[in-house]
Structure formats: structure tokens, C-alpha cells
Scaffold this motif. Structure first.
Motif, PDB file in Angstrom:
ATOM      1  N   LYS A   1       0.879  -1.271  -0.273  1.00 25.13           N
ATOM      2  CA  LYS A   1      -0.103  -0.144   0.017  1.00 25.13           C
ATOM      3  C   LYS A   1       0.711   1.409   0.072  1.00 25.13           C
ATOM      4  O   LYS A   1       0.572   2.195  -0.600  1.00 25.13           O
ATOM      5  CB  LYS A   1      -1.027   0.131   1.284  1.00 25.13           C
ATOM      6  N   ALA A   2       1.892   1.232   0.604  1.00 22.65           N
ATOM      7  CA  ALA A   2       2.701   2.532   0.897  1.00 22.65           C
ATOM      8  C   ALA A   2       3.283   2.618  -0.423  1.00 22.65           C
ATOM      9  O   ALA A   2       3.719   3.854  -1.019  1.00 22.65           O
ATOM     10  CB  ALA A   2       3.719   2.408   2.029  1.00 22.65           C
ATOM     11  N   THR A   3       3.864   1.703  -1.215  1.00 28.23           N
ATOM     12  CA  THR A   3       4.500   1.832  -2.289  1.00 28.23           C
ATOM     13  C   THR A   3       3.578   2.107  -3.525  1.00 28.23           C
ATOM     14  O   THR A   3       4.015   3.163  -4.332  1.00 28.23           O
ATOM     15  CB  THR A   3       5.213   0.343  -2.824  1.00 28.23           C
ATOM     16  N   ALA A   4       2.421   1.700  -3.364  1.00 28.18           N
ATOM     17  CA  ALA A   4       1.439   2.246  -4.393  1.00 28.18           C
ATOM     18  C   ALA A   4       0.933   3.686  -4.239  1.00 28.18           C
ATOM     19  O   ALA A   4       1.203   4.544  -5.030  1.00 28.18           O
ATOM     20  CB  ALA A   4       0.075   1.583  -4.435  1.00 28.18           C
ATOM     21  N   ALA A   5       0.917   4.091  -2.882  1.00 30.85           N
ATOM     22  CA  ALA A   5       0.750   5.644  -2.490  1.00 30.85           C
ATOM     23  C   ALA A   5       2.019   6.234  -3.201  1.00 30.85           C
ATOM     24  O   ALA A   5       1.696   7.576  -3.664  1.00 30.85           O
ATOM     25  CB  ALA A   5       0.527   5.811  -1.224  1.00 30.85           C
ATOM     26  N   ALA A   6       3.152   6.054  -3.093  1.00 29.09           N
ATOM     27  CA  ALA A   6       4.433   6.607  -3.201  1.00 29.09           C
ATOM     28  C   ALA A   6       4.392   6.836  -4.854  1.00 29.09           C
ATOM     29  O   ALA A   6       5.100   7.796  -5.376  1.00 29.09           O
ATOM     30  CB  ALA A   6       5.537   5.904  -2.869  1.00 29.09           C
ATOM     31  N   VAL A   7       3.982   5.702  -5.526  1.00 28.12           N
ATOM     32  CA  VAL A   7       3.883   5.887  -7.192  1.00 28.12           C
ATOM     33  C   VAL A   7       3.026   7.015  -7.382  1.00 28.12           C
ATOM     34  O   VAL A   7       3.365   7.795  -8.370  1.00 28.12           O
ATOM     35  CB  VAL A   7       3.534   4.597  -7.523  1.00 28.12           C
TER      36      VAL A   7
ATOM     37  N   THR B   1       8.201   2.505 -13.466  1.00 33.65           N
ATOM     38  CA  THR B   1       8.527   1.079 -13.083  1.00 33.65           C
ATOM     39  C   THR B   1       9.307   0.960 -11.765  1.00 33.65           C
ATOM     40  O   THR B   1      10.550   1.548 -11.770  1.00 33.65           O
ATOM     41  CB  THR B   1       9.056   0.471 -14.288  1.00 33.65           C
ATOM     42  N   LEU B   2       9.159   0.213 -10.862  1.00 34.11           N
ATOM     43  CA  LEU B   2       9.849   0.006  -9.791  1.00 34.11           C
ATOM     44  C   LEU B   2      10.872  -1.025 -10.055  1.00 34.11           C
ATOM     45  O   LEU B   2      10.585  -2.280 -10.675  1.00 34.11           O
ATOM     46  CB  LEU B   2       9.123  -0.742  -8.502  1.00 34.11           C
ATOM     47  N   ILE B   3      12.136  -0.556 -10.033  1.00 37.81           N
ATOM     48  CA  ILE B   3      13.349  -1.438 -10.397  1.00 37.81           C
ATOM     49  C   ILE B   3      14.056  -2.072  -9.154  1.00 37.81           C
ATOM     50  O   ILE B   3      14.017  -3.214  -9.174  1.00 37.81           O
ATOM     51  CB  ILE B   3      14.553  -0.610 -10.849  1.00 37.81           C
ATOM     52  N   ARG B   4      14.010  -1.197  -8.235  1.00 35.26           N
ATOM     53  CA  ARG B   4      14.438  -1.893  -6.814  1.00 35.26           C
ATOM     54  C   ARG B   4      13.789  -1.474  -5.654  1.00 35.26           C
ATOM     55  O   ARG B   4      13.394  -0.119  -5.396  1.00 35.26           O
ATOM     56  CB  ARG B   4      15.938  -1.677  -6.813  1.00 35.26           C
TER      57      ARG B   4
ATOM     58  N   THR C   1       9.941  -3.849  -1.028  1.00 34.35           N
ATOM     59  CA  THR C   1       9.847  -3.859   0.493  1.00 34.35           C
ATOM     60  C   THR C   1      10.784  -2.876   1.232  1.00 34.35           C
ATOM     61  O   THR C   1      10.601  -3.134   2.608  1.00 34.35           O
ATOM     62  CB  THR C   1      10.020  -5.485   1.140  1.00 34.35           C
ATOM     63  N   ALA C   2      11.580  -2.071   0.826  1.00 28.65           N
ATOM     64  CA  ALA C   2      12.497  -1.551   1.402  1.00 28.65           C
ATOM     65  C   ALA C   2      11.981   0.126   1.451  1.00 28.65           C
ATOM     66  O   ALA C   2      11.131   0.436   0.623  1.00 28.65           O
ATOM     67  CB  ALA C   2      13.795  -1.244   0.827  1.00 28.65           C
ATOM     68  N   ARG C   3      12.525   0.884   2.352  1.00 27.08           N
ATOM     69  CA  ARG C   3      12.398   2.395   2.435  1.00 27.08           C
ATOM     70  C   ARG C   3      12.784   3.238   1.139  1.00 27.08           C
ATOM     71  O   ARG C   3      12.361   4.049   0.511  1.00 27.08           O
ATOM     72  CB  ARG C   3      12.530   3.036   3.452  1.00 27.08           C
ATOM     73  N   ASP C   4      14.135   2.629   0.616  1.00 30.59           N
ATOM     74  CA  ASP C   4      14.664   3.221  -0.525  1.00 30.59           C
ATOM     75  C   ASP C   4      14.681   2.384  -1.775  1.00 30.59           C
ATOM     76  O   ASP C   4      14.542   1.347  -1.721  1.00 30.59           O
ATOM     77  CB  ASP C   4      16.231   3.143  -0.178  1.00 30.59           C
ATOM     78  N   LYS C   5      13.879   3.477  -2.856  1.00 30.86           N
ATOM     79  CA  LYS C   5      13.270   2.521  -3.822  1.00 30.86           C
ATOM     80  C   LYS C   5      13.929   3.345  -5.110  1.00 30.86           C
ATOM     81  O   LYS C   5      14.206   4.611  -5.133  1.00 30.86           O
ATOM     82  CB  LYS C   5      11.730   2.797  -3.880  1.00 30.86           C
TER      83      LYS C   5
END
Length: 82
Positions: free
Chosen positions: A46-52, A67-70, A73-77
Motif C-alpha cells: 500500500k505504501a509503495t502504491a501511494a508513493a508511485v 516502473t519499480l526497479i529496486r 519492500t524497502a524504504r529506499d526505492k
């Protein structure tokens, strides 16, 4: 919200640090680093989707172009703009 449209070029890789459970949604540039604050909890992506969604809005592009490369599940994306 911070305007990051100058970074919106195809193939650009954008490193961000996501802070879940923040008091407000925001995209901030601090000391040259991009920080994305989201109010949702970090479970089930959910947090990643909101960040995107927030990052795409700040860049002025559709969220489907990011596109999420790396860092799923981490805070640094690391995102790539297609």
C-alpha cells in the motif's frame, strides 16, 4: 507539492526514500534527495502504491510510466521512467 517535471525524461532513474505512516502526503527534495511521505501503512504494498501515485503526480506523468526497479519492500526505492 514539489514540482519534479524537470526530471521527467524517458529512461531516467529516480531514487526516492519513502516514509510510511507520515502525518501528510508529500514529495520533498531535501539535500538533493527525493523523499516521499505517505500516510498509509507499509503492508501489502500500500505504501509503495501511494508513493508511485504521489511521485507520478510530482513528475507530471502517468503512474503507469513509473516502473519499480529496486526496493519493493524497502524504504529506499529506485524507479525508472518509461
Amino acid at each position: 507539492m514539489t514540482d519534479l517535471s524537470h526530471l521527467a525524461r524517458p529512461g531516467a532513474e529516480i531514487a526516492v526514500r519513502v516514509t510510511p505512516r507520515a502525518s501528510r502526503n508529500a514529495v520533498v527534495v531535501e539535500a538533493g534527495a527525493i523523499r516521499v511521505y505517505v500516510t498509509v501503512v507499509p503492508e501489502g504494498g500500500k505504501a509503495t502504491a501511494a508513493a508511485v501515485k504521489l511521485l507520478a503526480s510530482a513528475l507530471g506523468v502517468a503512474k503507469s510510466r513509473l516502473t519499480l526497479i529496486r526496493g519493493e519492500t524497502a524504504r529506499d526505492k529506485l524507479f525508472r521512467l518509461d
